[in-house]
Design an enzyme around this catalytic site. Structure first.
Site, short mmCIF file in Angstrom:
data_model
loop_
_atom_site.label_atom_id
_atom_site.label_comp_id
_atom_site.label_asym_id
_atom_site.label_seq_id
_atom_site.Cartn_x
_atom_site.Cartn_y
_atom_site.Cartn_z
N ASP A 173 1.00 -1.19 0.01
CA ASP A 173 -0.03 0.02 -0.05
C ASP A 173 0.88 1.19 0.09
OD1 ASP A 173 -1.76 1.98 0.50
OD2 ASP A 173 -2.13 1.53 2.52
N ASN A 212 -0.35 4.52 -0.61
CA ASN A 212 -1.08 5.74 -0.41
C ASN A 212 -1.68 5.79 0.86
OD1 ASN A 212 -3.24 4.19 -0.85
ND2 ASN A 212 -3.97 5.43 -2.52
N ASP A 253 -4.00 3.77 2.44
CA ASP A 253 -5.49 3.61 2.87
C ASP A 253 -5.83 2.06 3.21
OD1 ASP A 253 -5.00 2.38 0.39
OD2 ASP A 253 -6.52 3.40 -0.73
N ASP A 300 -1.60 -1.19 -3.90
CA ASP A 300 -2.04 -0.45 -5.14
C ASP A 300 -0.78 -0.43 -6.09
OD1 ASP A 300 -0.03 1.53 -3.94
OD2 ASP A 300 -1.53 2.46 -2.72
N ASP A 351 -4.94 -9.22 -16.10
CA ASP A 351 -5.85 -10.40 -15.91
C ASP A 351 -7.04 -9.94 -16.62
OD1 ASP A 351 -7.63 -12.43 -14.65
OD2 ASP A 351 -6.62 -12.43 -12.82
N ASP A 390 -9.53 -15.29 -17.07
CA ASP A 390 -10.36 -15.68 -16.29
C ASP A 390 -11.53 -16.74 -16.73
OD1 ASP A 390 -10.96 -15.29 -13.21
OD2 ASP A 390 -12.92 -14.78 -14.06
N GLU A 431 -7.23 -19.81 -17.30
CA GLU A 431 -7.75 -20.40 -16.19
C GLU A 431 -8.94 -21.49 -16.87
OE1 GLU A 431 -10.29 -19.91 -11.79
OE2 GLU A 431 -10.52 -18.61 -13.58
N HIS A 467 -4.95 -16.97 -5.60
CA HIS A 467 -5.84 -16.19 -4.71
C HIS A 467 -7.24 -17.00 -4.24
CE1 HIS A 467 -7.08 -15.92 -8.62
NE2 HIS A 467 -8.19 -15.24 -8.46
N ASP A 468 -7.63 -18.39 -4.98
CA ASP A 468 -8.58 -19.17 -4.91
C ASP A 468 -8.47 -20.22 -4.12
OD1 ASP A 468 -10.51 -17.17 -6.76
OD2 ASP A 468 -9.56 -18.21 -8.49
C1 GLC Z 1 -12.04 -17.01 -11.25
C2 GLC Z 1 -11.36 -15.96 -10.21
C3 GLC Z 1 -11.87 -15.96 -9.17
C4 GLC Z 1 -13.33 -15.19 -9.59
C5 GLC Z 1 -14.13 -16.00 -10.44
C6 GLC Z 1 -15.09 -15.08 -10.92
O1 GLC Z 1 -12.34 -18.19 -10.92
O2 GLC Z 1 -10.06 -16.62 -10.23
O3 GLC Z 1 -11.32 -15.17 -8.12
O4 GLC Z 1 -14.01 -15.07 -8.40
O5 GLC Z 1 -13.31 -16.24 -11.66
O6 GLC Z 1 -14.55 -13.99 -11.90
#
Ligand code: GLC
Length: 532
Positions: free
Chosen positions: A25, A27, A29, A33, A102, A204, A263, A324-325
């Protein structure tokens, strides 16, 4: 940006995923970023990766934390602006780091102006950029499709008297890739970023951009299991997805060295592999199979061999343990005594197996999932599914130092830091040559100096129970990797051959001199460059 002889960055390099809200971060908040990412490029360069992928940073109401895009060609003010992105690209490129963004093509935000127009008027030319249908005879949704995030995949729109489709949240309406104007608009988005110098996209849920044109209902196997109880033969992975992917690939191919990594969240790796096409679709389809594999040598070997065999000759595999999933792998495979040894062993696997490794920020520190109190959960899945389904635990801020806020932010961070942030952080681990962070860095350097690891063929070798051994070979260079998944030591005889150089994951262990007398400690591994 030299690519040097045999070395192609996206094939032979290593890519580092950044969840922008949680990296740095700048800035103050409490949310990361783009300027923060730029300030931390030193870390990525010191570590020795080749590129970064930034999860969505486009304008978004953040219903799904950026995976609900309200403008594909701008930056959300929370993260900066377009000129900040230009600076980031410029400084990353100056350090020979590539940048992937992404692309979220399956759905936009319901706040995207396209959707506002589509929703506002049944006769608007953009009505069909989304999937609208009349109700079924009983007034209910047009078919039985369900949202991956819970509930029906259809939302009723009172004003225009139709339902719209959403594979995820109702705030994420699905775009209709059967509409040529929508396709042209998305192609323009891709060109917009390539023209700005972006090196590629992580795409995605690409397997959803084509669905059954007749919108037939899915067969139901077990109604009590909701989404998981259906066979998803009509709402994803329709054959028409491949033609659309070829369209995106043609754009990428018109620019030098651009890459598309998709993905394809399908459970069958054979289906995932079809997304490579004939070298005319994805450059890489994410291989998520290791994320679902237990800590077991034979199971890991089987998954890796299976995916390698499926990727067509024009394609190139990739490997990933965390994202992240998914629960962070240091948590997934944690062990009361051998947790760190296991993290070191898996880093060795990830960085020596054939295929492009994707690292997830913080895995180089052995970051665990953080327990988030219910009143601080942010991921919508906590409400639409269950608090336990929340992905917040793997999205917590990167701990940089023992300062307040872990050097991530002077403000209260948007998600809490882990309880060990004052000891498990970049500054502390940089001081300690035996740390996991140094182990990642050493492995990355060894990999870069060893063409057989970056681009060579791979073959499994016979090994004792709970040990996975493979050979990587390129030209005359031969490398052997031996990974002991057991919680006890193992003796190995890997035949004749002298050890020329190598690394072992136990920082206190010395390199063996002969392949015939190899002893591995519990959860220990070695990578050895060998001569005859
Ligand atoms: C993909 C992303 C996930 C998101 C989903 C809907 O699986 O990795 O984080 O919630 O798509 O866009």
């Amino acid at each position: 940006m030299g690519t040097g002889g045999h070395r192609s960055w996206w094939k032979h390099g290593v890519i580092y995923q950044i969840y922008p809200r949680s990296f740095q971060d700048a800035n103050g908040d409490g949310v990361g970023d783009l300027a923060g990412i730029r300030e931390r490029l030193d870390h990525l360069q010191w570590l020795g990766v080749d590129g970064l992928w930034i999860s969505p940073c486009f304008p978004s109401p953040m219903a799904d934390f950026g995976y609900d895009v309200a403008d594909y060609c701008d930056i959300d003010p929370l993260f900066g602006d377009l000129s900040e992105m230009d600076r980031l690209l410029e400084e990353a490129h100056a350090r020979d780091l590539r940048v992937l963004l992404d692309l979220v093509p399956n759905h936009s935000s319901d706040q995207h102006p396209w959707f506002a127009e589509s929703r506002g008027d049944r006769n608007h030319p953009r009505r069909d950029w989304y999937v609208w249908r009349d109700p079924a005879a009983d007034g209910g949704p047009p078919n039985n499709w369900l949202s991956i995030f819970g509930g029906p995949a259809w939302e009723w729109d009172e004003a225009t008297g139709q339902y719209y489709l959403h594979s995820f949240l109702k705030e994420q309406p699905d775009l209709d890739w059967r509409n040529p104007e929508l396709v042209a608009a998305m192609h323009d988005v891709v060109r917009f970023w390539f023209d700005r110098g972006v090196d590629g996209f992580r795409i995605d849920v690409i397997h959803r951009i084509a669905k059954d044109p007749e919108l037939r209902s899915n067969p139901v196997l077990d109604p009590s299991r909701g989404y998981g109880g259906q066979r998803h033969i009509h709402d994803e992975n329709h054959p028409d997805v491949h033609e659309r992917l070829r369209g995106l690939r043609r754009i990428a191919d018109a620019y030098p060295e651009r890459v598309l990594v998709g993905e394809v969240y399908l459970m069958d790796p054979a289906e995932v592999a079809t997304y490579y096409g004939k070298g005319d679709e994805l450059h890489q389809a994410f291989n998520f199979s290791l994320m679902q594999t237990p800590f077991d040598a034979a199971r890991m070997r089987d998954e890796i061999e299976r995916f390698h065999a499926l990727v067509p000759p024009e394609g190139w595999p990739n490997q990933v343990l965390s994202s992240h999933d998914a629960r962070r792998h240091a948590s997934r495979y944690d062990h009361p005594l051998l947790g760190e040894a296991r993290a070191r062993l898996l880093a060795l696997l990830l960085l020596t197996v054939r295929g492009t490794p994707f690292l997830y920020y913080g895995e180089e520190l052995g970051l665990r999932n953080v327990e988030i109190p219910e009143d601080r959960l942010r991921d919508p899945l906590a409400w639409t599914l269950h608090p336990a389904a929340s992905r917040d635990g793997e999205r917590t801020p990167m701990p940089w130092s023992a300062e307040p806020g872990a050097g991530f932010s002077p403000a209260e961070p948007w998600l809490p830091l882990g309880p060990d942030a004052s000891t498990r952080n970049v500054a502390v681990q940089r001081e300690d040559p035996a740390s996991l962070l140094h182990w990642y860095r050493t492995l990355l350097a060894f990999r870069r100096a060893t063409p057989a690891l970056e681009g060579g063929a791979q073959q499994s070798l016979p090994a004792p129970a709970e040990v996975y051994v493979y050979e990587r070979r390129l030209g005359t260079e031969r490398v052997i990797v031996a990974l002991n998944f057991a919680d006890e030591g193992r003796e190995l005889d890997l035949g004749a051959g002298a050890v020329l150089a190598g690394l072992r994951s136990d920082p206190s262990g010395a390199l063996p001199t002969r392949l015939s007398e190899l002893r591995l400690a519990p959860c220990e591994g070695v990578v050895l460059r060998v001569g005859s």
